[in-house]
Structure formats: C-alpha cells, structure tokens
Scaffold this motif. Structure first.
Motif, PDB file in Angstrom:
ATOM      1  N   MET A   1       0.840  -1.196   0.000  1.00  0.00           N
ATOM      2  CA  MET A   1       0.000   0.000   0.000  1.00  0.00           C
ATOM      3  C   MET A   1       0.873   1.244   0.000  1.00  0.00           C
ATOM      4  SD  MET A   1      -2.875   1.198   2.755  1.00  0.00           S
ATOM      5  CE  MET A   1      -3.931  -0.192   2.331  1.00  0.00           C
ATOM      6  N   SER A   2       0.586   2.179  -0.906  1.00  0.00           N
ATOM      7  CA  SER A   2       1.358   3.408  -0.996  1.00  0.00           C
ATOM      8  C   SER A   2       0.992   4.356   0.134  1.00  0.00           C
ATOM      9  CB  SER A   2       1.116   4.088  -2.349  1.00  0.00           C
ATOM     10  OG  SER A   2      -0.245   4.463  -2.477  1.00  0.00           O
ATOM     11  N   ALA A   3       1.819   5.397   0.282  1.00  0.00           N
ATOM     12  CA  ALA A   3       1.570   6.359   1.362  1.00  0.00           C
ATOM     13  C   ALA A   3       0.299   7.161   1.113  1.00  0.00           C
ATOM     14  CB  ALA A   3       2.764   7.298   1.504  1.00  0.00           C
ATOM     15  N   ASP A   4      -0.061   7.334  -0.162  1.00  0.00           N
ATOM     16  CA  ASP A   4      -1.272   8.097  -0.474  1.00  0.00           C
ATOM     17  C   ASP A   4      -2.548   7.329  -0.166  1.00  0.00           C
ATOM     18  OD1 ASP A   4       0.354  10.104  -1.283  1.00  0.00           O
ATOM     19  OD2 ASP A   4       0.164   9.702  -3.430  1.00  0.00           O
ATOM     20  N   ASP A   5      -2.440   6.026  -0.003  1.00  0.00           N
ATOM     21  CA  ASP A   5      -3.619   5.206   0.281  1.00  0.00           C
ATOM     22  C   ASP A   5      -3.883   5.074   1.775  1.00  0.00           C
ATOM     23  OD1 ASP A   5      -4.008   4.792  -2.417  1.00  0.00           O
ATOM     24  OD2 ASP A   5      -2.794   2.963  -2.465  1.00  0.00           O
ATOM     25  N   GLU A   6      -3.016   5.622   2.621  1.00  0.00           N
ATOM     26  CA  GLU A   6      -3.179   5.536   4.074  1.00  0.00           C
ATOM     27  C   GLU A   6      -3.429   6.935   4.624  1.00  0.00           C
ATOM     28  OE1 GLU A   6      -0.666   2.781   6.336  1.00  0.00           O
ATOM     29  OE2 GLU A   6      -0.229   4.482   7.643  1.00  0.00           O
ATOM     30  N   LEU A   7      -4.637   7.151   5.107  1.00  0.00           N
ATOM     31  CA  LEU A   7      -5.014   8.457   5.651  1.00  0.00           C
ATOM     32  C   LEU A   7      -4.827   8.473   7.158  1.00  0.00           C
ATOM     33  CD1 LEU A   7      -8.330   9.015   3.653  1.00  0.00           C
ATOM     34  CD2 LEU A   7      -5.995   9.523   2.949  1.00  0.00           C
ATOM     35  N   SER A   8      -4.428   9.600   7.679  1.00  0.00           N
ATOM     36  CA  SER A   8      -4.259   9.787   9.117  1.00  0.00           C
ATOM     37  C   SER A   8      -5.189  10.910   9.557  1.00  0.00           C
ATOM     38  CB  SER A   8      -2.805  10.125   9.456  1.00  0.00           C
ATOM     39  OG  SER A   8      -2.659  10.364  10.848  1.00  0.00           O
ATOM     40  N   LEU A   9      -6.167  10.563  10.367  1.00  0.00           N
ATOM     41  CA  LEU A   9      -7.167  11.530  10.829  1.00  0.00           C
ATOM     42  C   LEU A   9      -6.917  11.876  12.292  1.00  0.00           C
ATOM     43  CD1 LEU A   9      -9.827  13.144  10.653  1.00  0.00           C
ATOM     44  CD2 LEU A   9     -11.053  11.012  11.148  1.00  0.00           C
ATOM     45  N   LEU A  10      -6.787  13.156  12.576  1.00  0.00           N
ATOM     46  CA  LEU A  10      -6.642  13.659  13.945  1.00  0.00           C
ATOM     47  C   LEU A  10      -7.863  14.498  14.283  1.00  0.00           C
ATOM     48  CD1 LEU A  10      -5.090  14.303  16.569  1.00  0.00           C
ATOM     49  CD2 LEU A  10      -3.988  16.191  15.346  1.00  0.00           C
TER      50      LEU A  10
ATOM     51  N   GLY B   1      -2.926  21.665  14.444  1.00  0.00           N
ATOM     52  CA  GLY B   1      -3.663  21.187  13.283  1.00  0.00           C
ATOM     53  C   GLY B   1      -2.937  21.471  11.982  1.00  0.00           C
ATOM     54  N   ASN B   2      -2.372  22.666  11.848  1.00  0.00           N
ATOM     55  CA  ASN B   2      -1.608  22.987  10.643  1.00  0.00           C
ATOM     56  C   ASN B   2      -0.379  22.091  10.499  1.00  0.00           C
ATOM     57  OD1 ASN B   2      -3.469  25.016  10.297  1.00  0.00           O
ATOM     58  ND2 ASN B   2      -2.112  26.672  10.927  1.00  0.00           N
ATOM     59  N   SER B   3       0.296  21.822  11.608  1.00  0.00           N
ATOM     60  CA  SER B   3       1.473  20.946  11.565  1.00  0.00           C
ATOM     61  C   SER B   3       1.089  19.531  11.160  1.00  0.00           C
ATOM     62  CB  SER B   3       2.168  20.937  12.927  1.00  0.00           C
ATOM     63  OG  SER B   3       2.539  22.246  13.319  1.00  0.00           O
ATOM     64  N   HIS B   4      -0.046  19.068  11.659  1.00  0.00           N
ATOM     65  CA  HIS B   4      -0.508  17.719  11.289  1.00  0.00           C
ATOM     66  C   HIS B   4      -0.816  17.638   9.799  1.00  0.00           C
ATOM     67  CE1 HIS B   4      -2.635  13.891  11.483  1.00  0.00           C
ATOM     68  NE2 HIS B   4      -3.666  14.461  10.900  1.00  0.00           N
ATOM     69  N   LEU B   5      -1.443  18.652   9.253  1.00  0.00           N
ATOM     70  CA  LEU B   5      -1.773  18.645   7.822  1.00  0.00           C
ATOM     71  C   LEU B   5      -0.529  18.753   6.954  1.00  0.00           C
ATOM     72  CD1 LEU B   5      -4.946  20.937   7.815  1.00  0.00           C
ATOM     73  CD2 LEU B   5      -4.869  18.452   7.619  1.00  0.00           C
ATOM     74  N   LEU B   6       0.503  19.435   7.445  1.00  0.00           N
ATOM     75  CA  LEU B   6       1.729  19.591   6.668  1.00  0.00           C
ATOM     76  C   LEU B   6       2.629  18.371   6.742  1.00  0.00           C
ATOM     77  CD1 LEU B   6       2.643  23.305   7.513  1.00  0.00           C
ATOM     78  CD2 LEU B   6       1.769  22.407   5.346  1.00  0.00           C
ATOM     79  N   MET B   7       2.387  17.465   7.689  1.00  0.00           N
ATOM     80  CA  MET B   7       3.213  16.265   7.790  1.00  0.00           C
ATOM     81  C   MET B   7       3.053  15.360   6.577  1.00  0.00           C
ATOM     82  SD  MET B   7       4.946  16.201  10.740  1.00  0.00           S
ATOM     83  CE  MET B   7       5.149  14.504  11.249  1.00  0.00           C
ATOM     84  N   ASN B   8       1.845  15.318   6.015  1.00  0.00           N
ATOM     85  CA  ASN B   8       1.568  14.478   4.855  1.00  0.00           C
ATOM     86  C   ASN B   8       0.359  15.050   4.131  1.00  0.00           C
ATOM     87  OD1 ASN B   8       0.635  12.199   3.145  1.00  0.00           O
ATOM     88  ND2 ASN B   8       2.238  11.065   4.227  1.00  0.00           N
ATOM     89  N   ARG B   9       0.370  14.973   2.827  1.00  0.00           N
ATOM     90  CA  ARG B   9      -0.727  15.546   2.051  1.00  0.00           C
ATOM     91  C   ARG B   9      -2.040  14.791   2.236  1.00  0.00           C
ATOM     92  NH1 ARG B   9      -1.655  12.805  -2.747  1.00  0.00           N
ATOM     93  NH2 ARG B   9      -2.574  14.703  -3.616  1.00  0.00           N
ATOM     94  N   THR B  10      -1.974  13.553   2.751  1.00  0.00           N
ATOM     95  CA  THR B  10      -3.193  12.775   2.961  1.00  0.00           C
ATOM     96  C   THR B  10      -3.723  12.896   4.384  1.00  0.00           C
ATOM     97  OG1 THR B  10      -1.898  10.792   3.508  1.00  0.00           O
ATOM     98  CG2 THR B  10      -2.526  11.108   1.205  1.00  0.00           C
ATOM     99  N   ASN B  11      -3.053  13.648   5.254  1.00  0.00           N
ATOM    100  CA  ASN B  11      -3.525  13.808   6.632  1.00  0.00           C
ATOM    101  C   ASN B  11      -4.805  14.633   6.665  1.00  0.00           C
ATOM    102  OD1 ASN B  11      -1.330  12.372   7.426  1.00  0.00           O
ATOM    103  ND2 ASN B  11      -0.353  14.026   8.571  1.00  0.00           N
TER     104      ASN B  11
END
Length: 307
Positions: free
Chosen positions: A1-10, A44-54
């Motif tokens: 599974m690629s990194a774009d297929d794994e979402l991280s929700l906070l 929240g901004n830092s979490h979104l900047l960690m990965n484009r799929t966050n």
C-alpha cells in the motif's frame, strides 16, 4: 500500500467551558482561551503539513452543545475529507502572508465558529459541566462516516486528542465508559492533554485505548507539549522519549450519588454500582432475597438452690 492510500485523521476535542475559562481570564491573563485556540491551530496545521493525505477535525466541547469548528458550515457537505472545493474557495480569505490557502481557511473557520459559539452562550440554566462524553461520541461518529467514504484501496488511522480544562462530571460516567470501549473496539487512540486538575475518566480512556495522558505543568507552554507529545502518530512515538505513564485511577462512580468509590455493592443482574446497600436495584428493579443469619436462642440460666 502506498503512502497516499493511508489516511491519518486527527480529531481535536477542545474543552470550551465558559465558566472555567472565564475564571482563568479573571485570575491570570497569561493563558486564555484565545491562546489555547492558537496552539490548537498550530497543531492542526502541523498535522496537515506532515503528509498531504492527513486529515483534521476540531470539535468544541461546550456546556450546552458539541460543535464542529472544522470542518464546519463553510465546507460543503459533499466534501467529507475537508479538502476544500467551490465552497472553500469562495469563502477563503486567501493567503495574505504567503501561507498555504487551505491553512488560512481552516484557521478563519475555527476562529469564526468559536466566536459564534461563545457569543451565543446563555448560562441561565443549571448546566455548567462540559459535555465531553457527547463530544467523544460525535468524534467516533465522524470517524465512522469517514471510513465509509474511503475508496476501495484506502485505509484510515484515526486518533482523538482531548484538551481538558474543567473538572470531571460523574454524571457522564456511564456514557463516557461506553465511548471508551467503543473506541477500543475500533482501535482508535484517545490522547488526553489536561490543563488543570487530573481527570480519572481520561486516565482510564488513555490506558484502555493505548493513548498518552499528560497533565501540562505550565499552561503557557501548551504548544510545545502538543508538538512534542501529541503530534507524532503511534508509529513515530516508539522512537521518541515521551513522558512515562501515570497511575490510573480506576475508581467507578456509583449509580445512586455519582460519587467515585473504591468499595461498593454491585447488582448481579445489570452490574450497577451502589455505595450503599439496597434490597432492590434502582436500575433494573431486581429484588434480592436476603439470607439472615440464624437466630440463636439464649440459654436459660439455672438458678442455684440455696442449701
């Protein structure tokens, strides 16, 4: 599974109890609700900047309601992942300082929602406790909704961060425990960042779900603790030196007075807990037969006959 297929929700659940924050503002202006919200925005901004799929969601836990600060009314209902769209583009104020437009829109939406929430607060009633259990239930419902909107090859890893300010409410004990076990069943981490006095309910939530419990020793340094402890996900935490686990207060709240007790009586039918014995359970109305000890007859004393 690629990194774009794994979402991280906070999902950040912020305690916006106006009574607690009002007393805080009167006593000490060094750390106020606005500064706490600024720290949450940076997290929240830092979490979104960690990965484009966050993905990110922020919920205000108030005394009268639980409201989504982001994604809120400015985001289209057909955009469950909060990626913007026509509604965001039309309402976004734009990047005035070279900042990413989506982050600007998110910060503006959170600021407007919290302002609307606090200005419409009416404290005439007797409800002065934070509806934390309801906010956590709302977060779980949002996670479930996000999971159903995933594509066939996508997975989502969700976690909830609770920023607690006011005291615990023993009246919410049952609802709170139901939410904790529901999160455990769905493998959802619950982290807790406590600003004031320790929370026994959140200690249990973090211990059961595998999250981190932290009581901030210095409130103005909240942002540093958020970025150090709660920004990394569960995979990254194993490589960091984090605060040691705290002693968990596993006392239960009785159903009769909602007080935390160490020793009590448990109904064998519905498992309700009481601090005082009652022959009839007030929850399921089961009547218990009480076996009394046998009554010992007193022995008659023989009178001695005088010689």
């Amino acid at each position: 599974m690629s990194a774009d297929d794994e979402l991280s929700l906070l999902i950040v659940v912020l305690d916006t109890n106006p009574i607690w924050w009002g007393k805080r503002a009167l006593g000490e202006a060094e750390f106020t609700l606005s500064k706490c919200i600024d720290a949450v925005m940076v997290l929240g901004n830092s979490h979104l900047l960690m990965n484009r799929t966050n993905k990110l969601a922020v919920i205000a836990s108030h005394t009268q309601e639980s409201r989504f600060l982001y994604p809120g009314k400015r985001w289209a209902a057909a955009d469950p992942f909060g990626e913007g769209g026509p509604s965001m583009e039309s309402n976004c104020s734009g990047s005035k300082d070279g900042k990413y437009e989506l982050l600007t829109a998110i910060n503006d939406a959170i600021a407007e929602e919290i302002k609307d929430l606090m200005t419409k607060t009416d404290m005439k009633g007797q409800q002065t406790e934070t509806l934390l259990a309801g906010s956590l239930a709302k977060a779980l419902c949002y996670i479930n909704k996000m999971g159903k909107d995933l594509k066939a090859n996508q997975e989502i890893k969700s976690r909830i961060l609770v920023i607690k300010a006011a005291e615990d409410s023993a009246l919410q004990y049952m609802n709170f425990m139901n939410v904790i076990f529901a999160a455990q069943k769905q493998s959802i981490l619950i982290d807790a960042c406590v600003l004031d006095s320790d929370s026994g309910l959140l200690q249990q939530a973090c211990d059961i779900t595998g999250g981190i419990y932290l009581k901030v020793p210095h409130m103005p340094s909240l942002l540093q603790y958020l970025l150090w402890v709660f920004l990394p996900d569960i995979e990254q935490r194993s490589q960091l030196v984090l605060p040691p686990p705290v002693h968990v207060d596993y006392r239960a709240a009785c159903f009769c007075h909602r007080n935390l007790i160490e020793i009590g009586y448990v109904c064998s039918v519905c498992l309700s807990i009481f601090c005082n014995f009652s022959p009839i359970c007030s929850t399921c109305e089961t009547a218990f037969k009480i076996s009394l000890p046998p009554v010992m007859k007193a022995k008659k004393k023989k009178l001695k006959v005088a010689a």
